[in-house]
Design a protein around this motif. Sequence first.
Motif, PDB file in Angstrom:
ATOM      1  N   HIS A  67      -0.383 -24.702   5.344  1.00 49.64           N
ATOM      2  CA  HIS A  67      -1.230 -24.678   4.027  1.00 49.64           C
ATOM      3  C   HIS A  67      -0.975 -23.329   3.243  1.00 49.64           C
ATOM      4  O   HIS A  67      -0.676 -23.114   2.121  1.00 49.64           O
ATOM      5  CB  HIS A  67      -2.795 -25.018   4.011  1.00 49.64           C
ATOM      6  CG  HIS A  67      -3.222 -25.246   2.693  1.00 49.64           C
ATOM      7  ND1 HIS A  67      -4.781 -25.595   2.784  1.00 49.64           N
ATOM      8  CD2 HIS A  67      -2.964 -25.360   1.611  1.00 49.64           C
ATOM      9  CE1 HIS A  67      -5.103 -25.674   1.642  1.00 49.64           C
ATOM     10  NE2 HIS A  67      -3.973 -25.590   0.729  1.00 49.64           N
ATOM     11  N   PHE A  68      -1.283 -22.319   3.963  1.00 48.78           N
ATOM     12  CA  PHE A  68      -1.171 -20.975   3.473  1.00 48.78           C
ATOM     13  C   PHE A  68       0.297 -20.460   3.089  1.00 48.78           C
ATOM     14  O   PHE A  68       0.461 -19.946   2.028  1.00 48.78           O
ATOM     15  CB  PHE A  68      -1.637 -20.065   4.698  1.00 48.78           C
ATOM     16  CG  PHE A  68      -3.149 -19.823   4.549  1.00 48.78           C
ATOM     17  CD1 PHE A  68      -3.618 -18.833   3.930  1.00 48.78           C
ATOM     18  CD2 PHE A  68      -3.806 -20.366   5.396  1.00 48.78           C
ATOM     19  CE1 PHE A  68      -4.907 -18.502   4.044  1.00 48.78           C
ATOM     20  CE2 PHE A  68      -5.133 -20.310   5.513  1.00 48.78           C
ATOM     21  CZ  PHE A  68      -5.817 -19.296   4.775  1.00 48.78           C
ATOM     22  N   VAL A  69       1.414 -20.747   3.853  1.00 52.16           N
ATOM     23  CA  VAL A  69       2.762 -20.679   3.437  1.00 52.16           C
ATOM     24  C   VAL A  69       3.149 -21.468   1.984  1.00 52.16           C
ATOM     25  O   VAL A  69       3.984 -20.957   1.324  1.00 52.16           O
ATOM     26  CB  VAL A  69       3.829 -20.564   4.735  1.00 52.16           C
ATOM     27  CG1 VAL A  69       3.503 -19.801   5.536  1.00 52.16           C
ATOM     28  CG2 VAL A  69       3.781 -22.149   5.033  1.00 52.16           C
ATOM     29  N   GLY A  70       2.732 -22.616   2.211  1.00 52.99           N
ATOM     30  CA  GLY A  70       2.709 -23.409   0.732  1.00 52.99           C
ATOM     31  C   GLY A  70       2.249 -22.835  -0.317  1.00 52.99           C
ATOM     32  O   GLY A  70       2.811 -22.860  -1.336  1.00 52.99           O
ATOM     33  N   ALA A  71       0.975 -22.288  -0.297  1.00 52.25           N
ATOM     34  CA  ALA A  71       0.159 -21.834  -1.386  1.00 52.25           C
ATOM     35  C   ALA A  71       0.910 -20.438  -2.000  1.00 52.25           C
ATOM     36  O   ALA A  71       1.160 -20.168  -2.798  1.00 52.25           O
ATOM     37  CB  ALA A  71      -1.070 -21.469  -1.127  1.00 52.25           C
ATOM     38  N   MET A  72       1.507 -19.782  -0.885  1.00 50.74           N
ATOM     39  CA  MET A  72       1.912 -18.443  -0.947  1.00 50.74           C
ATOM     40  C   MET A  72       3.367 -18.788  -1.616  1.00 50.74           C
ATOM     41  O   MET A  72       3.490 -18.150  -2.880  1.00 50.74           O
ATOM     42  CB  MET A  72       2.368 -17.518   0.418  1.00 50.74           C
ATOM     43  CG  MET A  72       2.799 -16.237   0.170  1.00 50.74           C
ATOM     44  SD  MET A  72       3.189 -15.733   2.130  1.00 50.74           S
ATOM     45  CE  MET A  72       3.788 -13.964   1.441  1.00 50.74           C
ATOM     46  N   PHE A  73       3.847 -19.699  -1.369  1.00 54.79           N
ATOM     47  CA  PHE A  73       5.295 -20.085  -2.068  1.00 54.79           C
ATOM     48  C   PHE A  73       5.031 -20.206  -3.699  1.00 54.79           C
ATOM     49  O   PHE A  73       5.778 -19.880  -4.488  1.00 54.79           O
ATOM     50  CB  PHE A  73       6.209 -21.096  -1.491  1.00 54.79           C
ATOM     51  CG  PHE A  73       7.363 -21.790  -2.177  1.00 54.79           C
ATOM     52  CD1 PHE A  73       8.379 -20.863  -2.085  1.00 54.79           C
ATOM     53  CD2 PHE A  73       7.231 -22.645  -2.972  1.00 54.79           C
ATOM     54  CE1 PHE A  73       9.695 -21.381  -2.745  1.00 54.79           C
ATOM     55  CE2 PHE A  73       8.319 -23.100  -3.663  1.00 54.79           C
ATOM     56  CZ  PHE A  73       9.515 -22.598  -3.576  1.00 54.79           C
ATOM     57  N   ARG A  74       4.008 -21.061  -3.750  1.00 58.57           N
ATOM     58  CA  ARG A  74       3.648 -21.580  -5.067  1.00 58.57           C
ATOM     59  C   ARG A  74       3.532 -20.478  -6.129  1.00 58.57           C
ATOM     60  O   ARG A  74       3.840 -20.333  -7.053  1.00 58.57           O
ATOM     61  CB  ARG A  74       2.403 -22.554  -4.977  1.00 58.57           C
ATOM     62  CG  ARG A  74       2.222 -23.347  -6.300  1.00 58.57           C
ATOM     63  CD  ARG A  74       1.142 -24.629  -6.232  1.00 58.57           C
ATOM     64  NE  ARG A  74      -0.046 -23.789  -5.572  1.00 58.57           N
ATOM     65  CZ  ARG A  74      -1.297 -24.590  -5.250  1.00 58.57           C
ATOM     66  NH1 ARG A  74      -1.107 -25.807  -5.324  1.00 58.57           N
ATOM     67  NH2 ARG A  74      -2.068 -23.923  -4.778  1.00 58.57           N
ATOM     68  N   GLY A  75       2.788 -19.467  -5.268  1.00 59.64           N
ATOM     69  CA  GLY A  75       2.291 -18.027  -6.203  1.00 59.64           C
ATOM     70  C   GLY A  75       3.600 -17.292  -6.511  1.00 59.64           C
ATOM     71  O   GLY A  75       3.832 -16.828  -7.754  1.00 59.64           O
ATOM     72  N   HIS A  76       4.544 -17.190  -5.385  1.00 57.79           N
ATOM     73  CA  HIS A  76       5.716 -16.019  -5.574  1.00 57.79           C
ATOM     74  C   HIS A  76       6.520 -16.734  -6.328  1.00 57.79           C
ATOM     75  O   HIS A  76       7.427 -16.198  -7.147  1.00 57.79           O
ATOM     76  CB  HIS A  76       6.317 -15.963  -4.181  1.00 57.79           C
ATOM     77  CG  HIS A  76       5.323 -14.736  -3.405  1.00 57.79           C
ATOM     78  ND1 HIS A  76       6.065 -13.689  -3.254  1.00 57.79           N
ATOM     79  CD2 HIS A  76       4.197 -14.746  -2.992  1.00 57.79           C
ATOM     80  CE1 HIS A  76       4.983 -12.882  -2.452  1.00 57.79           C
ATOM     81  NE2 HIS A  76       3.931 -13.552  -2.450  1.00 57.79           N
ATOM     82  N   ALA A  77       6.754 -18.256  -6.214  1.00 56.91           N
ATOM     83  CA  ALA A  77       7.748 -18.798  -7.274  1.00 56.91           C
ATOM     84  C   ALA A  77       7.336 -18.990  -8.648  1.00 56.91           C
ATOM     85  O   ALA A  77       8.259 -19.393  -9.389  1.00 56.91           O
ATOM     86  CB  ALA A  77       8.388 -20.105  -6.649  1.00 56.91           C
ATOM     87  N   LYS A  78       5.970 -19.027  -8.844  1.00 60.74           N
ATOM     88  CA  LYS A  78       5.274 -19.130 -10.099  1.00 60.74           C
ATOM     89  C   LYS A  78       5.520 -20.627 -10.632  1.00 60.74           C
ATOM     90  O   LYS A  78       6.113 -20.795 -11.635  1.00 60.74           O
ATOM     91  CB  LYS A  78       5.953 -18.137 -11.165  1.00 60.74           C
ATOM     92  CG  LYS A  78       5.366 -16.667 -10.843  1.00 60.74           C
ATOM     93  CD  LYS A  78       5.915 -15.665 -11.819  1.00 60.74           C
ATOM     94  CE  LYS A  78       5.561 -14.204 -11.624  1.00 60.74           C
ATOM     95  NZ  LYS A  78       5.894 -13.740 -10.439  1.00 60.74           N
ATOM     96  N   ILE A  79       5.274 -21.601  -9.861  1.00 56.44           N
ATOM     97  CA  ILE A  79       5.447 -22.800 -10.024  1.00 56.44           C
ATOM     98  C   ILE A  79       4.094 -23.572  -9.880  1.00 56.44           C
ATOM     99  O   ILE A  79       3.345 -23.219  -9.245  1.00 56.44           O
ATOM    100  CB  ILE A  79       6.574 -23.675  -9.402  1.00 56.44           C
ATOM    101  CG1 ILE A  79       6.274 -23.546  -7.886  1.00 56.44           C
ATOM    102  CG2 ILE A  79       7.836 -23.160  -9.536  1.00 56.44           C
ATOM    103  CD1 ILE A  79       7.157 -24.582  -6.931  1.00 56.44           C
ATOM    104  N   ASP A  80       3.964 -24.836 -10.881  1.00 56.45           N
ATOM    105  CA  ASP A  80       2.768 -25.445 -10.398  1.00 56.45           C
ATOM    106  C   ASP A  80       3.438 -26.720  -9.681  1.00 56.45           C
ATOM    107  O   ASP A  80       3.984 -27.540 -10.418  1.00 56.45           O
ATOM    108  CB  ASP A  80       2.148 -25.979 -11.674  1.00 56.45           C
ATOM    109  CG  ASP A  80       1.418 -25.068 -12.464  1.00 56.45           C
ATOM    110  OD1 ASP A  80       0.798 -23.999 -12.029  1.00 56.45           O
ATOM    111  OD2 ASP A  80       1.642 -24.877 -13.871  1.00 56.45           O
ATOM    112  N   ALA A  81       2.656 -26.697  -8.510  1.00 54.95           N
ATOM    113  CA  ALA A  81       3.391 -27.877  -7.576  1.00 54.95           C
ATOM    114  C   ALA A  81       2.035 -28.315  -6.814  1.00 54.95           C
ATOM    115  O   ALA A  81       0.933 -27.457  -6.589  1.00 54.95           O
ATOM    116  CB  ALA A  81       4.056 -27.397  -6.711  1.00 54.95           C
ATOM    117  N   THR A  82       1.848 -29.417  -6.720  1.00 53.13           N
ATOM    118  CA  THR A  82       0.714 -30.300  -5.706  1.00 53.13           C
ATOM    119  C   THR A  82       1.011 -30.043  -4.307  1.00 53.13           C
ATOM    120  O   THR A  82       2.112 -30.289  -3.848  1.00 53.13           O
ATOM    121  CB  THR A  82       0.659 -31.678  -6.195  1.00 53.13           C
ATOM    122  OG1 THR A  82       0.264 -31.872  -7.505  1.00 53.13           O
ATOM    123  CG2 THR A  82      -0.515 -32.066  -5.351  1.00 53.13           C
TER     124      THR A  82
END
Length: 327
Positions: free
Chosen positions: A169-184
Amino acid sequence: MNTRIATCLVLMLASVPAARSAQSPGQGGADAYPTKPIRLLVPQAPGGSNDIMARYFGGQLAARTGHQVIVDNRPGADGMIATETVARANPDGYTMLMTSAAFTMNPAVIAKLPYDPVKDFDWAAMLGRAPVVIIAGPSLPVSTLKELIAVGRSKPNYITMAQPGGFGHFVGAMFRGHAKIDATIALYKGGAPALVDILGGHAHMGIATVVTAMPALRGGKLKPLAVSGAKRAPTLPDVPTTAEAGLPSYQPSIWWAWGTPARVPAAVLNKLNKEIGEILTLPETAKRFAAEGAVTETMTPAGLRQMIKADLARWEQVAKDADMQKR
C-alpha cells in the motif's frame, strides 16, 4: 573517628569496580558474548522473507559463536506482538527482533503503538534490501514507464493499481505521488492475489518486490517496466531502473535488519554488527540474496538508527499525502 572514616572510604572505593561490572555485564564481557542462546523474534509466520532471513543468519551466527539462535515466530497484530515483546525485554543482547521496512510504516497508520519505535529500540545490523518492480498487465497497452505515466495523467482515475496491504500500500501510494497521477489503489490480502488480478485484467498495474513478481513475470504476460534501486536487478537485467526510465525520485525498497531493546551495551551491538557483517561477505549469502532479488548491505548501529528515523519520517509523509487514516 579518622581511622573509621578512612576505613569506610577504602571499602567504598574497593566496591566501585565490582558494582560497575555487575550493572553492565554485556559491556564488561563483550569479548565473551554470547555465553548462552539468543532468542530472535520474527513478527511474521514461518515461510516469509523475514523468517527465511532469520533462520539463515541465526544459523550462521550460531555456527560462529557456538551458541544457539532460537527463531521464535510471533505473528499477529501487524507485527506488534513480537515487536512489543522485544521492546520490553532485558537489554542484555539475548532477545532480538528480525524486522523489515514494515517496522517504519506501522507508526504512520496505527494510532496507538504499544512501543516507541525510536526510544524503545537499538539496532545491531543491517542485512540487505530488495527493490520493487513496476508491472503492467495485459489490460494496459503500454511498454514503458513513461507511457504508463502518460496514460495516468491523461485519464485521471482510470488506472487501477492492485496492491497488498502494508508495504504494498505504501509503495503504491508513493508511486502515485511521485508519478503525479490519479490512480485507484485496490488493496489485497497478499501479493500473489494482486498479481493474479493484474494478469486477469481486473487491475491495470501493480508494484511488487522482485521475488514476489518473478513467477508471474516468467510467463511473459506481465510487463516489468522498471525496478527501483541504483542498479538493475540481477534477476531482471533487461529491465531499466526507475532513474533510467524517467522517474529517478521513486526509490523504495524493502530492507531487513536485526533490532534489540534500547540500552543494549554498545560493545555488544558492535560485536553483533561485526559478526553479521562477516556473514554478509560469504559467497553463500550473496547467492541466497540474489535468489531473492536482493542485495546485501552493511551499516553501523548508529547509521541504522539514522536510517530508521529517516524512514519513519518518509512513510509518515507518504501516509499524510495519500490521506491514509490511522486506525
